[in-house]
Scaffold this motif. Structure first.
Motif, short mmCIF file in Angstrom:
data_model
loop_
_atom_site.label_atom_id
_atom_site.label_comp_id
_atom_site.label_asym_id
_atom_site.label_seq_id
_atom_site.Cartn_x
_atom_site.Cartn_y
_atom_site.Cartn_z
N GLY A 82 -4.93 -17.71 17.79
CA GLY A 82 -4.96 -17.66 16.33
C GLY A 82 -6.04 -16.76 15.75
N THR A 83 -6.92 -16.23 16.59
CA THR A 83 -7.97 -15.33 16.12
C THR A 83 -7.33 -14.04 15.61
OG1 THR A 83 -9.54 -16.21 17.74
CG2 THR A 83 -10.06 -14.06 16.77
N GLU A 84 -7.81 -13.57 14.46
CA GLU A 84 -7.34 -12.31 13.91
C GLU A 84 -8.47 -11.29 14.02
OE1 GLU A 84 -6.10 -13.25 9.93
OE2 GLU A 84 -4.32 -14.31 10.63
N ILE A 85 -8.13 -10.10 14.56
CA ILE A 85 -9.13 -9.06 14.79
C ILE A 85 -8.62 -7.75 14.24
CG2 ILE A 85 -10.59 -7.90 16.49
CD1 ILE A 85 -9.89 -10.18 18.45
N GLU A 86 -9.49 -7.04 13.52
CA GLU A 86 -9.15 -5.70 13.03
C GLU A 86 -10.11 -4.70 13.66
OE1 GLU A 86 -9.33 -3.14 8.92
OE2 GLU A 86 -8.85 -5.26 8.77
N PHE A 87 -9.52 -3.66 14.27
CA PHE A 87 -10.30 -2.58 14.88
C PHE A 87 -10.10 -1.30 14.07
CE2 PHE A 87 -9.18 -5.33 18.50
CZ PHE A 87 -10.41 -5.54 19.08
N ASP A 88 -11.13 -0.45 14.03
CA ASP A 88 -10.93 0.86 13.42
C ASP A 88 -10.33 1.81 14.45
OD1 ASP A 88 -13.02 1.73 15.07
OD2 ASP A 88 -14.35 2.28 13.43
N TYR A 89 -10.16 3.07 14.08
CA TYR A 89 -9.49 4.04 14.95
C TYR A 89 -10.25 4.30 16.25
CZ TYR A 89 -12.86 7.50 13.34
OH TYR A 89 -14.03 8.18 13.07
N GLN A 90 -11.56 3.98 16.27
CA GLN A 90 -12.37 4.17 17.47
C GLN A 90 -12.41 2.92 18.35
OE1 GLN A 90 -16.04 5.21 15.50
NE2 GLN A 90 -15.73 7.38 15.97
N GLY A 91 -11.90 1.81 17.82
CA GLY A 91 -11.93 0.56 18.57
C GLY A 91 -13.09 -0.35 18.20
N LYS A 92 -13.82 -0.02 17.14
CA LYS A 92 -14.93 -0.86 16.68
C LYS A 92 -14.36 -2.04 15.88
CE LYS A 92 -18.09 1.35 14.41
NZ LYS A 92 -18.89 1.92 13.30
N VAL A 93 -14.90 -3.24 16.12
CA VAL A 93 -14.45 -4.42 15.38
C VAL A 93 -14.90 -4.30 13.93
CG1 VAL A 93 -14.58 -6.93 15.17
CG2 VAL A 93 -14.53 -5.89 17.44
N MET A 94 -13.94 -4.29 13.03
CA MET A 94 -14.24 -4.21 11.60
C MET A 94 -14.20 -5.60 10.96
SD MET A 94 -14.94 -1.13 11.38
CE MET A 94 -15.23 -0.97 9.64
N GLU A 95 -13.35 -6.46 11.50
CA GLU A 95 -13.24 -7.83 10.97
C GLU A 95 -12.70 -8.72 12.08
OE1 GLU A 95 -10.80 -10.19 7.48
OE2 GLU A 95 -11.25 -8.07 7.18
N ILE A 96 -13.24 -9.93 12.12
CA ILE A 96 -12.75 -10.92 13.07
C ILE A 96 -12.80 -12.27 12.38
CG2 ILE A 96 -15.03 -11.17 14.13
CD1 ILE A 96 -13.55 -11.71 16.81
N ASP A 97 -11.74 -13.05 12.56
CA ASP A 97 -11.63 -14.35 11.88
C ASP A 97 -11.09 -15.36 12.88
OD1 ASP A 97 -11.39 -16.39 10.06
OD2 ASP A 97 -9.94 -15.38 8.77
N ALA A 98 -11.90 -16.38 13.18
CA ALA A 98 -11.49 -17.43 14.10
C ALA A 98 -10.50 -18.37 13.39
CB ALA A 98 -12.71 -18.22 14.59
N PRO A 99 -9.61 -18.98 14.14
CA PRO A 99 -8.62 -19.87 13.51
C PRO A 99 -9.23 -21.17 13.01
CG PRO A 99 -8.42 -19.97 15.89
CD PRO A 99 -9.45 -18.92 15.58
N GLY A 100 -8.67 -21.67 11.90
CA GLY A 100 -9.10 -22.96 11.35
C GLY A 100 -10.59 -23.02 11.10
N ASP A 101 -11.21 -24.11 11.52
CA ASP A 101 -12.65 -24.29 11.34
C ASP A 101 -13.40 -24.04 12.65
OD1 ASP A 101 -12.43 -24.89 8.66
OD2 ASP A 101 -12.29 -27.06 8.98
N SER A 102 -12.85 -23.23 13.52
CA SER A 102 -13.52 -22.95 14.79
C SER A 102 -14.47 -21.76 14.62
CB SER A 102 -12.49 -22.68 15.89
OG SER A 102 -11.72 -21.55 15.58
N ALA A 103 -15.31 -21.57 15.62
CA ALA A 103 -16.31 -20.50 15.57
C ALA A 103 -16.00 -19.43 16.61
CB ALA A 103 -17.70 -21.08 15.83
N ILE A 104 -16.46 -18.23 16.32
CA ILE A 104 -16.36 -17.10 17.25
C ILE A 104 -17.43 -17.31 18.31
CG2 ILE A 104 -16.56 -14.59 17.44
CD1 ILE A 104 -15.93 -14.55 14.35
N SER A 105 -17.16 -16.93 19.55
CA SER A 105 -18.15 -17.12 20.62
C SER A 105 -19.44 -16.37 20.29
CB SER A 105 -17.59 -16.64 21.97
OG SER A 105 -17.63 -15.23 22.05
N GLN A 106 -20.57 -16.95 20.68
CA GLN A 106 -21.87 -16.34 20.40
C GLN A 106 -21.99 -14.96 21.03
OE1 GLN A 106 -25.23 -18.91 21.17
NE2 GLN A 106 -24.13 -20.71 20.42
N ASP A 107 -21.41 -14.78 22.22
CA ASP A 107 -21.47 -13.48 22.88
C ASP A 107 -20.71 -12.43 22.08
OD1 ASP A 107 -23.02 -14.46 24.96
OD2 ASP A 107 -21.29 -14.91 26.22
#
Length: 165
Positions: A82-107
């Motif tokens: 359910g995680t949504e990730i947006e990358f730019d043309y170079q592959g850099k993470v521009m946006e990341i959104d974990a599903p529901g009330d969960s958290a993205i990993s610290q790493d």
């Protein structure tokens, strides 16, 4: 009688040619959908930087859907968790959104943020509470989740806390 047939034949031929020329001059409207702006994309063809990020932090999950914006060359993925990730043309993470009330990993959070922004987040004791990161021109818009409570902060790339909601 032959002259009438000949005259009629010449007239019909001229009339048909006139219709053909007239129809060629009328602009035709495109009945299709127009130019493609975005569409499905093979996630295995993402920029190498994006593939490395996915292998490292989402290796056990697969891309459920992947779309490419052909105007900006950005990529939007929805992972099987359910995680949504947006990358730019170079592959850099521009946006990341974990599903529901969960958290993205610290790493993953540490990889996305600048060192200074991550250090500020660590000072706040919130590295394990990041639900969403949106990369902006001068920093990071970060949504934090603590149980059912949500907070939003903005940290510059230099590590200054600018706003807190």
């Amino acid at each position: 009688m032959k002259s009438i047939r000949k005259c009629l034949s010449v007239t019909l031929t001229a009339l048909a040619a006139g219709c053909f020329v007239a129809s060629a001059q009328v602009p035709r409207l495109n009945p299709g959908v127009g130019p493609v702006i975005a569409g499905s994309y093979n996630p295995n063809e993402l920029p190498e930087r994006a593939l490395d990020f996915l292998r490292t932090y989402y290796g056990s999950h697969y891309a459920q859907s992947c779309e490419k914006d052909y105007m900006t060359e950005d990529y939007e993925l929805t992972m099987t968790d359910g995680t949504e990730i947006e990358f730019d043309y170079q592959g850099k993470v521009m946006e990341i959104d974990a599903p529901g009330d969960s958290a993205i990993s610290q790493d993953a959070v540490k990889k996305i943020l600048s060192k200074e922004a991550y250090n500020k987040l660590n000072e706040l004791g919130a590295t394990d509470k990041v639900e969403k990161i949106e990369r902006e021109k001068r920093g990071f818009d970060i949504e934090l989740v603590d149980g059912s409570t949500h907070h939003e902060i903005f940290i510059t790339t230099e590590g200054k806390l600018i706003a807190q909601k």
